[in-house]
Design a protein around this motif. Structure first.
Motif, PDB file in Angstrom:
ATOM      1  N   GLU A  75       0.845  -1.201   0.000  1.00  0.00           N
ATOM      2  CA  GLU A  75       0.000   0.000   0.000  1.00  0.00           C
ATOM      3  C   GLU A  75       0.881   1.253   0.000  1.00  0.00           C
ATOM      4  O   GLU A  75       0.581   2.237  -0.676  1.00  0.00           O
ATOM      5  N   GLN A  76       1.995   1.195   0.748  1.00  0.00           N
ATOM      6  CA  GLN A  76       2.894   2.349   0.784  1.00  0.00           C
ATOM      7  C   GLN A  76       3.583   2.567  -0.552  1.00  0.00           C
ATOM      8  O   GLN A  76       3.846   3.709  -0.939  1.00  0.00           O
ATOM      9  N   ILE A  77       3.860   1.509  -1.284  1.00  0.00           N
ATOM     10  CA  ILE A  77       4.402   1.681  -2.640  1.00  0.00           C
ATOM     11  C   ILE A  77       3.411   2.501  -3.461  1.00  0.00           C
ATOM     12  O   ILE A  77       3.792   3.444  -4.149  1.00  0.00           O
ATOM     13  N   LYS A  78       2.133   2.171  -3.360  1.00  0.00           N
ATOM     14  CA  LYS A  78       1.097   2.945  -4.070  1.00  0.00           C
ATOM     15  C   LYS A  78       1.119   4.402  -3.617  1.00  0.00           C
ATOM     16  O   LYS A  78       1.072   5.325  -4.443  1.00  0.00           O
ATOM     17  N   ASN A  79       1.213   4.624  -2.293  1.00  0.00           N
ATOM     18  CA  ASN A  79       1.245   6.002  -1.781  1.00  0.00           C
ATOM     19  C   ASN A  79       2.433   6.772  -2.330  1.00  0.00           C
ATOM     20  O   ASN A  79       2.308   7.955  -2.682  1.00  0.00           O
ATOM     21  N   GLU A  80       3.586   6.124  -2.394  1.00  0.00           N
ATOM     22  CA  GLU A  80       4.789   6.796  -2.903  1.00  0.00           C
ATOM     23  C   GLU A  80       4.666   7.070  -4.402  1.00  0.00           C
ATOM     24  O   GLU A  80       5.088   8.134  -4.878  1.00  0.00           O
ATOM     25  N   LEU A  81       4.087   6.130  -5.138  1.00  0.00           N
ATOM     26  CA  LEU A  81       3.899   6.355  -6.578  1.00  0.00           C
ATOM     27  C   LEU A  81       2.861   7.447  -6.832  1.00  0.00           C
ATOM     28  O   LEU A  81       3.004   8.237  -7.771  1.00  0.00           O
ATOM     29  N   GLU A  82       1.837   7.514  -5.993  1.00  0.00           N
ATOM     30  CA  GLU A  82       0.883   8.621  -6.116  1.00  0.00           C
ATOM     31  C   GLU A  82       1.544   9.948  -5.761  1.00  0.00           C
ATOM     32  O   GLU A  82       1.228  10.983  -6.353  1.00  0.00           O
ATOM     33  N   ALA A 109       9.439   4.708  -3.331  1.00  0.00           N
ATOM     34  CA  ALA A 109       8.640   3.539  -3.729  1.00  0.00           C
ATOM     35  C   ALA A 109       9.540   2.327  -3.946  1.00  0.00           C
ATOM     36  O   ALA A 109       9.223   1.211  -3.503  1.00  0.00           O
ATOM     37  N   MET A 110      10.669   2.551  -4.583  1.00  0.00           N
ATOM     38  CA  MET A 110      11.574   1.439  -4.881  1.00  0.00           C
ATOM     39  C   MET A 110      12.250   0.893  -3.621  1.00  0.00           C
ATOM     40  O   MET A 110      12.581  -0.294  -3.559  1.00  0.00           O
ATOM     41  N   LYS A 111      12.445   1.732  -2.610  1.00  0.00           N
ATOM     42  CA  LYS A 111      13.001   1.235  -1.344  1.00  0.00           C
ATOM     43  C   LYS A 111      12.045   0.211  -0.725  1.00  0.00           C
ATOM     44  O   LYS A 111      12.477  -0.844  -0.262  1.00  0.00           O
ATOM     45  N   PHE A 112      10.762   0.520  -0.727  1.00  0.00           N
ATOM     46  CA  PHE A 112       9.781  -0.441  -0.210  1.00  0.00           C
ATOM     47  C   PHE A 112       9.694  -1.671  -1.110  1.00  0.00           C
ATOM     48  O   PHE A 112       9.616  -2.806  -0.626  1.00  0.00           O
ATOM     49  N   PHE A 113       9.720  -1.448  -2.413  1.00  0.00           N
ATOM     50  CA  PHE A 113       9.681  -2.528  -3.397  1.00  0.00           C
ATOM     51  C   PHE A 113      10.808  -3.529  -3.120  1.00  0.00           C
ATOM     52  O   PHE A 113      10.575  -4.734  -2.975  1.00  0.00           O
ATOM     53  N   ASP A 114      12.022  -3.015  -3.017  1.00  0.00           N
ATOM     54  CA  ASP A 114      13.185  -3.877  -2.795  1.00  0.00           C
ATOM     55  C   ASP A 114      13.158  -4.543  -1.428  1.00  0.00           C
ATOM     56  O   ASP A 114      13.571  -5.692  -1.283  1.00  0.00           O
ATOM     57  N   HIS A 115      12.672  -3.830  -0.416  1.00  0.00           N
ATOM     58  CA  HIS A 115      12.594  -4.409   0.928  1.00  0.00           C
ATOM     59  C   HIS A 115      11.682  -5.645   0.915  1.00  0.00           C
ATOM     60  O   HIS A 115      12.031  -6.686   1.478  1.00  0.00           O
ATOM     61  N   ILE A 116      10.535  -5.524   0.273  1.00  0.00           N
ATOM     62  CA  ILE A 116       9.607  -6.657   0.195  1.00  0.00           C
ATOM     63  C   ILE A 116      10.263  -7.824  -0.542  1.00  0.00           C
ATOM     64  O   ILE A 116      10.234  -8.965  -0.070  1.00  0.00           O
TER      65      ILE A 116
END
Length: 178
Positions: free
Chosen positions: A12-19, A54-61
């Motif tokens: 969900e936070q990836i979405k928030n960062e992309l928004e 967004a990519m920091k969260f992406f990579d963490h997951i």
């Protein structure tokens, strides 16, 4: 392995960062349309930062064995009445994101997911900077009100922000691409 609740919240936070990326590009477009290219430049730099977030969260997951599930982005606002309105919304948006980071930290702590703490600590510190910067510009805009010389001075000052090297949002970077 990342827990399901935290993984879902980070997606969900990836979405928030992309928004956030999307809204700052929209603000940049509005500033360009008003010939406030320095403020537009600042927003482009900010958009770049949001993509990195967004990519920091992406990579963490991914690094923790989870699956990234990208979500639909909302069409956000494209028109504003003034630079003041944009900077008010910028600060409010950064405060919203700070709240989301706090929510993620709460989830991580409830799940005893200590591996998420360094990432979330970095984001907490980043949000302090984001809110402080947006708040400072907002106060400067309020000081100059509609005084054109003051707006032009701030526009020039904000245009001095540097893009990270090779940023795809930096016209200099894509003008070099063949």
């Amino acid at each position: 392995m990342i827990g399901n609740r935290l993984k879902t919240a980070m997606n969900e936070q990836i979405k928030n960062e992309l928004e956030s990326y999307y809204i700052y590009l929209s603000m940049a477009a509005w500033f360009h349309s008003k010939s406030l290219d320095g403020m537009a430049h600042w927003m482009r730099c900010q958009a770049h930062e949001e993509m990195i977030h967004a990519m920091k969260f992406f990579d963490h997951i991914i690094d923790r064995g989870g699956k990234v599930v990208l979500q639909d982005l909302k069409q956000l606002k494209t028109e504003w009445a003034s630079p003041l309105e944009i900077w008010e919304e910028t600060l409010a948006h950064e405060q919203f994101i700070s709240g989301k980071i706090n929510d993620l930290t709460t989830i991580a702590r409830k799940e005893k997911d200590y591996a998420a703490e360094p990432l979330l600590g970095w984001f907490s510190k980043e949000q302090i900077e984001e809110e402080a910067t947006a708040g400072k510009v907002l106060e400067q805009i309020r000081m100059v009100k509609d005084h054109q010389a003051g707006i032009m001075f701030l526009d020039k000052e904000l245009g001095a922000r540097l893009f990270p090297a090779g940023s795809p949002i930096d016209p200099a970077a894509y003008n070099l691409a063949s």
